[in-house]
Design an enzyme around this catalytic site. Structure first.
Site, PDB file in Angstrom:
ATOM      1  N   ASP A   1     -93.586 -69.002  18.879  1.00 53.98           N
ATOM      2  CA  ASP A   1     -92.283 -68.484  18.944  1.00 53.98           C
ATOM      3  C   ASP A   1     -91.208 -69.680  18.996  1.00 53.98           C
ATOM      4  O   ASP A   1     -90.870 -70.000  20.010  1.00 53.98           O
ATOM      5  CB  ASP A   1     -92.145 -67.535  20.085  1.00 53.98           C
ATOM      6  CG  ASP A   1     -90.578 -67.042  20.224  1.00 53.98           C
ATOM      7  OD1 ASP A   1     -90.249 -66.909  19.179  1.00 53.98           O
ATOM      8  OD2 ASP A   1     -90.305 -66.709  21.351  1.00 53.98           O
TER       9      ASP A   1
ATOM     10  N   GLY B   1     -87.929 -56.828  18.626  1.00 58.15           N
ATOM     11  CA  GLY B   1     -88.600 -56.543  19.523  1.00 58.15           C
ATOM     12  C   GLY B   1     -88.379 -55.144  20.450  1.00 58.15           C
ATOM     13  O   GLY B   1     -89.165 -55.088  21.346  1.00 58.15           O
TER      14      GLY B   1
ATOM     15  N   SER C   1     -94.560 -54.822  14.311  1.00 61.29           N
ATOM     16  CA  SER C   1     -94.008 -53.642  15.045  1.00 61.29           C
ATOM     17  C   SER C   1     -94.269 -52.235  14.377  1.00 61.29           C
ATOM     18  O   SER C   1     -95.031 -52.451  13.248  1.00 61.29           O
ATOM     19  CB  SER C   1     -92.345 -53.574  15.109  1.00 61.29           C
ATOM     20  OG  SER C   1     -91.955 -53.628  13.651  1.00 61.29           O
TER      21      SER C   1
ATOM     22  N   LYS D   1     -88.045 -59.526  23.371  1.00 65.12           N
ATOM     23  CA  LYS D   1     -88.650 -60.931  22.854  1.00 65.12           C
ATOM     24  C   LYS D   1     -87.879 -61.739  23.729  1.00 65.12           C
ATOM     25  O   LYS D   1     -88.360 -63.014  24.046  1.00 65.12           O
ATOM     26  CB  LYS D   1     -88.253 -60.965  21.385  1.00 65.12           C
ATOM     27  CG  LYS D   1     -89.380 -60.747  20.410  1.00 65.12           C
ATOM     28  CD  LYS D   1     -88.935 -61.218  19.194  1.00 65.12           C
ATOM     29  CE  LYS D   1     -89.767 -60.664  18.033  1.00 65.12           C
ATOM     30  NZ  LYS D   1     -89.254 -60.841  16.766  1.00 65.12           N
TER      31      LYS D   1
END
Lengths: 459, 459
Positions: free
Chosen positions: A259, A171, A202, A291
């Site tokens: 998640d 993250g 990402s 995150k």
């Protein structure tokens, strides 16, 4: 029926095509959700049936989508038997989970086995993922899931008692500590056969960034060779079938952006266990746009990591780090590789935060060695980095994997200037990552964002 | 791009095929989970993209699976625009539901709208279904879901203040009371425009059994004509698009066999509301091998039916009945139709339980009429049935819908005899249903099981 590949990309769902006028279709009554099983010489493949009324299959042919065809691994024209698949019994267990029951070790093993053998349709797979995501799984269930994932894939064995690894839950753009930590740890003498993922969402994964410097596609033999010589490597995890259930599950988790704590931990620890790791450092960055946004949640994760890894005979050390802004200045494979090399070479303009975080993490890993006292690891890591031994080790690893010439960053540039004076208060990780992706990273290795200013600096 | 139908049956998932070498595919980066939107003159269609490398699409063509092509409703060769679909915002709400949050009226409307417009992939749809099934929905949420289902489909309007209907939640083979109740109620004078489903998992639905006697494919105009003359009809619900979200949701619920209370009630009541019903009798059979096995659970369902229907401006009367064994003797379309006719004709060998249950249910419906005192309904229903008026009404309805010659039961028979003397203690509904299905019901209308002996009888 003779098999033939139908070049349709179904994204990891085995789809089997049969002509509506085929004998099998005419003789049976089924819904198009029916699954069929192809078999040849003891080898079987299960897939979702799509009936077609197109001439692209000849009579007597059965079509397999690309994914199924490759999975089956038999040449086109192979004469296979086809039959209705028996109902997948473990789906009953998924139903139990949906209704809030707690499943046991044997239950998870059955489910994961069927998932790996592609017996689950996307609908059933989603049902499992959502049922596990809805309300936290019991921690014992996370252990069962992780163990089942290990058992249903390959496991790498090493001739050493201590194999270390590190993992960041991600993250934070530019967070390329692994590429500094591995050479430090390897130079110290611990075995760290690191495999990393490519970018999922990402602007760059560690494998993408390493790819800018060396070949990351190592097979098992090559990896063992390199590690026996250099103590470490930096390969791409996708070259192995470690915990393959995880990859299948991720394929439905990603479009849903679920998640789920339990699944995430099972996913990480099963891959590590399968890779043969015995000691793992887990990095959980906490920050407003990371995150994990709350220290409380980070602590919860920490406990669960500790509990599950102990049950799997691994030792984890969880470190909660600052995730308030990107690490380093470069974001995108080439730009990040440049940052990493600057740190390894101790250059003056090396990003201080990357230097600092890397020795911190490496130090914690060195403390896995019983000979190193708690608190001494960082100093040893600093010495190794400052002495140039880490850079030297990295050079040897790059050479062993197959050196690549580092590309120049992309030629098109645009400098973004502030429209008034001030001080940077905050950088949003997610927005910066998006910019770098829009610029073309990671597909275009030279694309990305270079941060001229960081939090606290004047503009 | 010019559209073309690709004759692949994807079971209610809009799949759009593009050649990998098409300009659109080359210019964009996407995963095969990407959804694209086709548009033509303000009309849009959303579908999951499958990229293909097969010659069955010409350059410049975009392929639509059968389901998508019919849904779009445009002729082949129509020149459409294609673009990436914007992310479906309501999936965020599904994620909230997965994480245990309670959604409001506007949330459900958004989700159901997107479902009806086919913006959900099977994975997202499954996530919604499972999230709602996991732990009971709040009863207010059931109301929201049901209302959203009504709003996103057609609604039938009637010129009468009272439109009655009945519904059995199913699971009992041979339970064809509807075909006796409708003519009784219609003969009495209440409006009962009944549409029923075909068999989903059972050996026969009411629509299958009625199909053995008359045409059940009524369009709205014909149904209104018949009801204005005869007060009632017995059509097939699939001819209308009432609460279409329900059909889409069922397509993923069925393979999972999820039995979610809230969704079931929303499904039933939304269809009834859309069909214009104002007063509904709900029959919940309870028995060891029925869908509902405990009186406690039946009572819970009853309360929820009452609560939700009141919020939807309908009145329901829930009756909990004996579901310990099949009703009547015949199981399978033709065999059940024979039972029904025997009851309507008051023949001596008419199945007593079917006769009895039908007048009981019809009586309860007659009591929806304010002129009928509580407890008097059954007597009136009996009189109508005994007088032959119900049979006469059924004959008129059959005539109006289009009479069919009732087929003979299938010629191949096998009598199963007990291997020792005794008394029948129990009949398993599910096993008997399976036997009838294995015999070929409902596809083969004449197939099925005829029960020579019932519970309590000597063999």
């Amino acid at each position: 029926m003779k098999i033939r590949m139908v070049k349709i990309d179904t994204f990891r769902e085995n789809v089997i095509f049969l002509r509506k006028d085929s004998e099998f279709c005419r003789a049976q009554t089924f819904s198009p959700q029916t699954k069929v099983e192809l078999s040849w010489n003891g080898k079987t493949l299960v897939g979702l049936l799509n009936t077609i009324d197109e001439p692209f299959l000849a009579k007597g042919e059965v079509g397999l989508c690309e994914y199924a065809f490759e999975k089956f691994g038999l040449p086109a024209g192979t004469d296979v038997k086809i039959r209705h698949m028996d109902p997948v019994k473990s789906v009953d267990l998924v139903r139990k989970k949906i209704h809030g029951e707690i499943l046991d070790e044997e239950d998870y093993l059955q489910i994961v086995k069927d998932i790996v053998e592609n017996r689950y349709s996307k609908v059933e797979l989603t049902a499992f993922v959502v049922a596990c995501a809805h309300g936290p799984m019991e921690r014992e269930e996370v252990v069962h899931l992780a163990k089942a994932m290990v058992e249903t894939g390959d496991v790498i064995k090493w001739d050493s008692e201590m194999i270390v690894d590190k993992h960041c839950i991600g993250g934070i753009p530019g967070n390329r500590t692994t590429m500094v930590v591995v050479p430090i740890v390897a130079a110290y003498g611990l075995l760290i056969p690191k495999t990393s993922s490519r970018s999922i969402t990402s602007p760059a994964g560690t494998a993408d960034t390493m790819d800018a410097l060396a070949d990351v596609h190592l097979d098992l033999k090559k990896m063992k060779e390199i590690v026996s010589k250099e103590n470490g490597c930096l390969g791409w995890g996708g070259a192995f079938t470690l915990a393959p259930a995880d990859d299948i599950i991720i394929a439905v988790e990603r479009p849903l952006s679920i998640d789920a704590q339990g699944q995430m931990i099972a996913s990480i620890l099963s891959k590590k266990k399968a890779a043969g790791a015995t000691h793992i450092l887990i990095d959980i960055p906490v920050g407003k746009s990371a995150k994990v946004t709350s220290p409380l949640y980070a602590n919860q994760l920490k406990k669960l990591f500790e509990y599950v890894s102990a049950k799997m005979d691994m030792f984890v050390d969880v470190i909660i780090t600052d995730g308030s802004e990107p690490i380093g200045r470069g974001i995108g494979p080439v730009l990040e590789a440049i940052d990493v090399l600057k740190v390894l070479k101790n250059e003056k303009d090396a990003p201080k935060d990357l230097w600092d975080k890397s020795v911190e993490l490496a130090g914690r890993i060195l403390e896995f060695d019983p000979k190193v006292r708690g608190g001494e690891g960082r100093k040893i890591a600093e010495e190794i980095l400052l002495s140039g031994k880490a850079y030297e080790k990295m050079e040897r690893i790059i050479e062993a994997q197959g050196r690549r010439t580092l590309k120049e960053p992309g030629p098109l540039k645009r400098e973004i200037v502030a429209y008034k004076n001030g001080r940077i208060n905050e950088i949003n990780n997610q927005k910066i990552a998006k910019c770098a992706k829009l610029a073309g990273a990671p597909e275009d290795a030279g694309a990305g964002v270079y941060l001229l200013k960081r939090v606290g600096e004047k503009v």
